[in-house]
Every structure is written in structure tokens, then in C-alpha cells.
Design a protein around this motif. Structure first.
Motif, PDB file in Angstrom:
ATOM      1  N   SER A   2      49.273  37.680  32.188  1.00  0.00           N
ATOM      2  CA  SER A   2      49.873  37.705  30.992  1.00  0.00           C
ATOM      3  C   SER A   2      50.892  38.682  30.770  1.00  0.00           C
ATOM      4  O   SER A   2      51.602  38.759  29.877  1.00  0.00           O
ATOM      5  CB  SER A   2      48.882  37.676  29.812  1.00  0.00           C
ATOM      6  N   LEU A   3      50.803  39.791  31.676  1.00  0.00           N
ATOM      7  CA  LEU A   3      51.931  40.900  31.673  1.00  0.00           C
ATOM      8  C   LEU A   3      53.481  40.455  32.606  1.00  0.00           C
ATOM      9  O   LEU A   3      53.978  41.318  32.767  1.00  0.00           O
ATOM     10  CB  LEU A   3      51.217  42.102  32.167  1.00  0.00           C
ATOM     11  N   GLY A   4      53.031  39.173  33.356  1.00  0.00           N
ATOM     12  CA  GLY A   4      53.903  38.846  34.187  1.00  0.00           C
ATOM     13  C   GLY A   4      53.348  38.976  35.781  1.00  0.00           C
ATOM     14  O   GLY A   4      52.103  39.155  35.528  1.00  0.00           O
ATOM     15  N   THR A   5      53.975  38.614  36.600  1.00  0.00           N
ATOM     16  CA  THR A   5      53.639  38.701  38.047  1.00  0.00           C
ATOM     17  C   THR A   5      53.442  40.112  38.402  1.00  0.00           C
ATOM     18  O   THR A   5      54.541  40.972  38.373  1.00  0.00           O
ATOM     19  CB  THR A   5      54.339  37.943  39.001  1.00  0.00           C
ATOM     20  N   LEU A   6      52.365  40.826  38.577  1.00  0.00           N
ATOM     21  CA  LEU A   6      52.371  42.161  39.293  1.00  0.00           C
ATOM     22  C   LEU A   6      52.492  42.073  40.826  1.00  0.00           C
ATOM     23  O   LEU A   6      51.609  41.119  41.462  1.00  0.00           O
ATOM     24  CB  LEU A   6      51.015  42.773  38.689  1.00  0.00           C
ATOM     25  N   VAL A   7      53.218  42.975  41.369  1.00  0.00           N
ATOM     26  CA  VAL A   7      53.152  43.217  42.826  1.00  0.00           C
ATOM     27  C   VAL A   7      52.657  44.658  43.119  1.00  0.00           C
ATOM     28  O   VAL A   7      53.184  45.387  42.614  1.00  0.00           O
ATOM     29  CB  VAL A   7      54.680  42.904  43.171  1.00  0.00           C
ATOM     30  N   GLY A   8      51.792  44.579  43.881  1.00  0.00           N
ATOM     31  CA  GLY A   8      51.376  45.773  44.697  1.00  0.00           C
ATOM     32  C   GLY A   8      50.347  45.704  45.473  1.00  0.00           C
ATOM     33  O   GLY A   8      50.071  44.777  46.039  1.00  0.00           O
ATOM     34  N   ARG A   9      49.480  46.865  45.953  1.00  0.00           N
ATOM     35  CA  ARG A   9      48.433  47.039  46.753  1.00  0.00           C
ATOM     36  C   ARG A   9      47.266  46.419  46.339  1.00  0.00           C
ATOM     37  O   ARG A   9      46.773  46.846  45.269  1.00  0.00           O
ATOM     38  CB  ARG A   9      48.338  48.203  47.545  1.00  0.00           C
ATOM     39  N   PHE A  10      46.626  45.282  46.707  1.00  0.00           N
ATOM     40  CA  PHE A  10      45.316  44.797  46.302  1.00  0.00           C
ATOM     41  C   PHE A  10      43.992  45.806  46.910  1.00  0.00           C
ATOM     42  O   PHE A  10      44.067  46.304  48.019  1.00  0.00           O
ATOM     43  CB  PHE A  10      45.035  43.522  46.986  1.00  0.00           C
ATOM     44  N   THR A  11      43.308  46.201  45.839  1.00  0.00           N
ATOM     45  CA  THR A  11      42.100  47.197  46.197  1.00  0.00           C
ATOM     46  C   THR A  11      41.172  46.393  47.029  1.00  0.00           C
ATOM     47  O   THR A  11      40.312  46.943  47.835  1.00  0.00           O
ATOM     48  CB  THR A  11      41.515  47.841  44.950  1.00  0.00           C
ATOM     49  N   TYR A  12      41.082  45.167  46.736  1.00  0.00           N
ATOM     50  CA  TYR A  12      40.190  44.269  47.324  1.00  0.00           C
ATOM     51  C   TYR A  12      40.827  42.891  47.778  1.00  0.00           C
ATOM     52  O   TYR A  12      41.697  42.627  47.180  1.00  0.00           O
ATOM     53  CB  TYR A  12      38.828  43.840  46.588  1.00  0.00           C
ATOM     54  N   PRO A  13      40.433  42.418  49.225  1.00  0.00           N
ATOM     55  CA  PRO A  13      41.163  41.087  49.365  1.00  0.00           C
ATOM     56  C   PRO A  13      40.977  40.255  48.610  1.00  0.00           C
ATOM     57  O   PRO A  13      39.896  39.858  48.044  1.00  0.00           O
ATOM     58  CB  PRO A  13      40.672  40.979  50.987  1.00  0.00           C
ATOM     59  N   CYS A  14      41.825  39.108  48.268  1.00  0.00           N
ATOM     60  CA  CYS A  14      41.558  37.854  47.586  1.00  0.00           C
ATOM     61  C   CYS A  14      42.468  36.875  47.963  1.00  0.00           C
ATOM     62  O   CYS A  14      43.605  37.094  47.931  1.00  0.00           O
ATOM     63  CB  CYS A  14      41.832  38.379  45.914  1.00  0.00           C
ATOM     64  N   ARG A  15      41.872  35.823  48.251  1.00  0.00           N
ATOM     65  CA  ARG A  15      42.626  34.685  48.775  1.00  0.00           C
ATOM     66  C   ARG A  15      43.570  34.325  47.956  1.00  0.00           C
ATOM     67  O   ARG A  15      43.617  34.011  46.675  1.00  0.00           O
ATOM     68  CB  ARG A  15      41.781  33.571  49.303  1.00  0.00           C
ATOM     69  N   ASN A  16      44.736  33.404  48.536  1.00  0.00           N
ATOM     70  CA  ASN A  16      45.943  32.915  47.674  1.00  0.00           C
ATOM     71  C   ASN A  16      45.202  32.035  46.865  1.00  0.00           C
ATOM     72  O   ASN A  16      44.722  30.975  47.440  1.00  0.00           O
ATOM     73  CB  ASN A  16      47.173  32.505  48.694  1.00  0.00           C
ATOM     74  N   GLY A  17      45.744  31.944  45.408  1.00  0.00           N
ATOM     75  CA  GLY A  17      45.409  30.763  44.475  1.00  0.00           C
ATOM     76  C   GLY A  17      43.989  31.068  43.719  1.00  0.00           C
ATOM     77  O   GLY A  17      43.737  30.263  42.836  1.00  0.00           O
ATOM     78  N   CYS A  18      43.416  32.138  44.220  1.00  0.00           N
ATOM     79  CA  CYS A  18      41.971  32.413  43.505  1.00  0.00           C
ATOM     80  C   CYS A  18      42.145  32.784  42.104  1.00  0.00           C
ATOM     81  O   CYS A  18      43.323  33.643  41.638  1.00  0.00           O
ATOM     82  CB  CYS A  18      41.234  33.091  44.340  1.00  0.00           C
ATOM     83  N   PRO A  19      41.706  32.313  41.210  1.00  0.00           N
ATOM     84  CA  PRO A  19      41.374  33.061  39.767  1.00  0.00           C
ATOM     85  C   PRO A  19      40.885  34.546  40.059  1.00  0.00           C
ATOM     86  O   PRO A  19      39.927  34.722  40.736  1.00  0.00           O
ATOM     87  CB  PRO A  19      40.798  32.093  38.939  1.00  0.00           C
ATOM     88  N   ALA A  20      41.473  35.317  39.250  1.00  0.00           N
ATOM     89  CA  ALA A  20      40.742  36.782  39.253  1.00  0.00           C
ATOM     90  C   ALA A  20      40.787  37.539  37.896  1.00  0.00           C
ATOM     91  O   ALA A  20      41.584  37.047  36.977  1.00  0.00           O
ATOM     92  CB  ALA A  20      41.570  37.618  40.254  1.00  0.00           C
ATOM     93  N   GLN A  21      40.223  38.619  37.717  1.00  0.00           N
ATOM     94  CA  GLN A  21      40.302  39.561  36.566  1.00  0.00           C
ATOM     95  C   GLN A  21      40.907  40.829  37.152  1.00  0.00           C
ATOM     96  O   GLN A  21      40.548  41.307  38.120  1.00  0.00           O
ATOM     97  CB  GLN A  21      39.042  40.017  36.128  1.00  0.00           C
ATOM     98  N   VAL A  22      41.990  41.193  36.426  1.00  0.00           N
ATOM     99  CA  VAL A  22      42.665  42.258  36.904  1.00  0.00           C
ATOM    100  C   VAL A  22      42.683  43.577  35.936  1.00  0.00           C
ATOM    101  O   VAL A  22      42.618  43.389  34.681  1.00  0.00           O
ATOM    102  CB  VAL A  22      44.207  42.054  36.991  1.00  0.00           C
ATOM    103  N   LEU A  23      42.195  44.717  36.488  1.00  0.00           N
ATOM    104  CA  LEU A  23      41.733  45.868  35.721  1.00  0.00           C
ATOM    105  C   LEU A  23      43.287  46.529  35.438  1.00  0.00           C
ATOM    106  O   LEU A  23      43.819  46.856  36.203  1.00  0.00           O
ATOM    107  CB  LEU A  23      41.250  46.924  36.380  1.00  0.00           C
ATOM    108  N   ILE A  24      43.455  46.661  34.113  1.00  0.00           N
ATOM    109  CA  ILE A  24      44.736  47.461  33.654  1.00  0.00           C
ATOM    110  C   ILE A  24      44.391  48.683  32.879  1.00  0.00           C
ATOM    111  O   ILE A  24      43.715  48.787  32.046  1.00  0.00           O
ATOM    112  CB  ILE A  24      45.644  46.432  32.736  1.00  0.00           C
ATOM    113  N   ARG A  25      44.872  49.873  33.485  1.00  0.00           N
ATOM    114  CA  ARG A  25      44.508  51.226  32.814  1.00  0.00           C
ATOM    115  C   ARG A  25      45.421  51.552  31.759  1.00  0.00           C
ATOM    116  O   ARG A  25      46.713  50.916  32.081  1.00  0.00           O
ATOM    117  CB  ARG A  25      44.407  52.156  33.831  1.00  0.00           C
ATOM    118  N   PRO A  26      45.358  52.280  30.937  1.00  0.00           N
ATOM    119  CA  PRO A  26      46.445  52.611  29.802  1.00  0.00           C
ATOM    120  C   PRO A  26      47.602  53.235  30.347  1.00  0.00           C
ATOM    121  O   PRO A  26      48.754  52.921  30.029  1.00  0.00           O
ATOM    122  CB  PRO A  26      45.582  53.733  29.208  1.00  0.00           C
ATOM    123  N   GLU A  27      47.457  54.051  31.691  1.00  0.00           N
ATOM    124  CA  GLU A  27      48.549  54.477  32.179  1.00  0.00           C
ATOM    125  C   GLU A  27      49.566  53.606  33.008  1.00  0.00           C
ATOM    126  O   GLU A  27      50.468  53.834  33.574  1.00  0.00           O
ATOM    127  CB  GLU A  27      48.367  55.696  33.222  1.00  0.00           C
TER     128      GLU A  27
END
Length: 349
Positions: A256-281
């Protein structure tokens, strides 16, 4: 590097209530470890079991390659070569500082005893108050006396039970760094327990997050914060929220913040639903951004303000903003995500 302490599948129950559940970890010689978790997670029971005050129902504890505790047998606490710093320090009020430090050295010749006490007084910075009594000392000084007394018999391992909990916040942070320096200078291995993350981060080389009697991650402070192994660790360590998302590529996830691009900390296959941790910083206040969020709560922290923001999706995020950007609750502000390492957990169906 040599291992000083090892717990192997330690379990413990009280009145058929499991408190420790197959707890396993090891500590290298000269390292400071910490068991971190909320009240009731089992961390103090783990410390008492290492000390020998409790016996495990199963598993074994090894100190310097010697099994000191298992279900059938155990070495008594006084023979484990363990030092202990209690939450309330437990100093003897009728003894002076130097007499408190020397208390565990009664079998030693006076000359040798005096030498050790003098070295420890210098180490903890209390030489000038060596003749004072506990009631004449500040809380921080009392804490250092308790530490010196525990170090005097040259223990193989030092155990500390919430050692800073009775101190004010400013003193707590300063002393945690001082105690770390003292332990490193003396070369003593240590395990402490605390519910305070800042103490754990300041003190420990390695930290174990405990939850419901289990050790859910045994790792460095950096990895606990930036690479939490589970939602439990992500929820407990630091501040942040989990946003719903969907992986759309090898290094991108739609949220809901848009498409985030960066290094995944854990592998996750394309198309899978996920929960993304967003820190205050991870949320940057940007007046020029077209993406707006509404302030629903604010927490003034001096140099910064922690804003709780409602996104157009009705999900919430936290933003840590310099305090000269002082906005009112209900106001909309421009924000943009700035996330390099994307911490995400695959959402199970």
C-alpha cells in the motif's frame, strides 16, 4: 573459539505448566550473551537453571566441557564456578565496599585477598569509596560493587538477572556500557536476562529472543533488528508494522506504500502474498511527495517525533521525523518509503 556454556534441549515445568521448551544455545568464551523477552517468557527460569537453583526436567547444561546439570544429576550451585549479580544487588549493609567485594574470598590468605580487592576496586572505579557502606553509595556505585563481588572469585561464568532494572533510564544506559567494558577487560563470559532491548543491544555480543519458553532466535543485535527470523521477533525487537504485500519480482514487492524495490532478507517466490516489515526509519517525511498519510497519533521524543500514520488503504505505519516538523494530529503529510533491505514473511494460505 572455545565454548564456555552450552544448553542442550533444556525443558522445565512447574505444576505441569511448561516454562522452558527444549531450550538450546551455546556461548563462546569471553562473550556476553543475553536472554531477551517479556515477563513470563522463561528467561529468568533459564538463568536459575544455569546457576543450579532449578533442575531441568530434561536436557543437560555444560560449562567448560563439564556436564553440570541434567535430569538425573547435577553439580550444586556453589561448585559450578558461577558468579551471580542479582536484581536488587543483595549487598551486605553492615560491610564496607571492600568487605563486600572480599566476602567470597574467605579461604584465601589476606595478602592475596587484598591484591584481588584492590585490582577490582580499580577496575570498577571505586577505589576512593572503598571504606564506604552501601547506604552511602549511589545506585550505580552499588551496582558496580555487586559486579566486583561476583567477579572476585574468578568465576568461569557470570550470570546477571535484570541488573539495571532499579536504575533510572539515563544511568541504566551509561552503566550498561560501563559494565560491558569491565567484563571485556576482565575476560569474563556472561549471560544476562532483561526485557529491555536497549540494554541487550548495548551489552551483548549475542542475544536470544525468548517467547513462550522457546528460544526463537539466537543472533547478533544487528541481525535481530534487520533480519528477524520470524514475525514474533519482528514484532518484539524494535518498532514497526507489518503491511500486506505481494511479491512481483526477484527484488520487488507491491504494498500500500507502492512497489518497494530492494534486497529481500528471505527468499520469496514471485507472486506469493507476503507481510512486509516497515520500520519507522523506512518512512521519510517529504512535503513534495504526492503520497499523503494522515497523522492519527504523535509521540514527542525530543530530537524526533514518532508519528502513527493512516495510509489510504487504512493500514498504519510509523514514521520517525525530526521534531522541528511538528504537525498536528489529523493533518495529512507527504511521505515516501526508503527501504533498502526488505524484511518480508510469506503469508500462509
Amino acid at each position: 573459539m572455545e565454548t564456555v556454556l552450552e544448553l542442550r534441549n533444556i525443558s522445565k515445568s512447574f505444576d505441569n505448566n511448561p516454562v522452558l521448551k527444549e531450550l538450546s544455545f551455546s556461548l563462546k568464551k569471553g562473550y556476553i550473551g543475553c536472554l531477551l523477552g517479556p515477563s513470563g517468557c522463561g528467561k529468568t527460569t533459564a538463568l536459575r537453571t544455569i546457576a543450579g537453583f532449578e533442575s531441568p526436567d530434561s536436557g543437560e547444561i555444560v560449562i567448560n566441557k563439564t556436564v553440570v546439570s541434567n535430569r538425573e544429576d547435577g553439580i550444586p550451585p556453589e561448585k559450578r564456578r558461577i558468579g551471580m549479580v542479582f536484581q536488587d544487588y543483595a549487598l551486605f549493609p553492615h560491610l564496607s565496599v571492600k568487605e563486600n567485594i572480599a566476602f567470597g574470598l574467605h579461604k584465601m590468605r589476606q595478602v592475596a585477598k587484598d591484591k584481588i580487592v584492590a585490582e577490582l576496586l580499580e577496575l570498577v572505579g571505586l577505589t576512593d569509596v572503598s571504606g564506604h557502606f552501601p547506604h552511602e553509595l549511589s545506585g550505580g556505585q552499588q551496582q558496580r560493587v555487586a559486579l566486583a563481588r561476583a567477579l572476585a572469585p574468578r568465576p568461569e561464568l557470570l550470570l546477571m538477572d535484570e541488573p539495571f532494572s532499579s536504575l533510572d533510564i539515563t544511568l541504566r544506559e551509561r552503566l550498561s556500557l560501563e559494565v560491558r567494558d569491565i567484563l571485556k577487560a576482565s575476560g569474563i563470559s556472561a549471560i544476562m536476562v532483561t526485557h529491555n532491548q536497549l540494554e541487550a543491544f548495548a551489552m551483548a555480543d549475542v542475544i536470544g529472543v525468548m517467547h513462550d519458553g522457546k528460544l526463537v532466535q539466537w543472533d547478533t543485535a544487528y541481525n535481530l533488528y534487520h533480519r528477524p527470523s520470524s514475525r514474533v521477533v519482528a514484532d518484539f525487537v524494535g518498532e514497526g508494522v507489518l503491511l500486506s504485500g505481494k511479491v512481483t519480482g526477484d527484488s520487488q514487492v507491491k504494498t500500500s506504500l507502492g512497489t518497494l524495490v530492494g534486497r529481500f532478507t528471505y527468499p520469496c517466490r514471485n507472486g506469493c502474498p507476503a507481510q512486509v516489515l516497515i520500520r519507522p526509519e523506512d518512512i521519510v517525511h517529504d512535503d513534495n511527495s504526492s503520497f499523503k498519510a494522515r497523522i492519527v497519533e504523535k509521540n514527542f521524543r525530543g530530537a524526533n517525533i514518532l508519528y502513527s500514520l493512516l495510509l489510504p488503504s487504512n493500514e498504519k505505519v510509523l514514521a520517525l521525523v525530526p521534531s522541528h516538523h511538528n504537525h498536528k494530529v489529523g493533518q495529512e503529510i507527504g511521505i515516501r518509503p526508503q527501504v533498502d533491505d526488505i524484511i518480508l514473511f510469506e503469508q500462509q494460505a
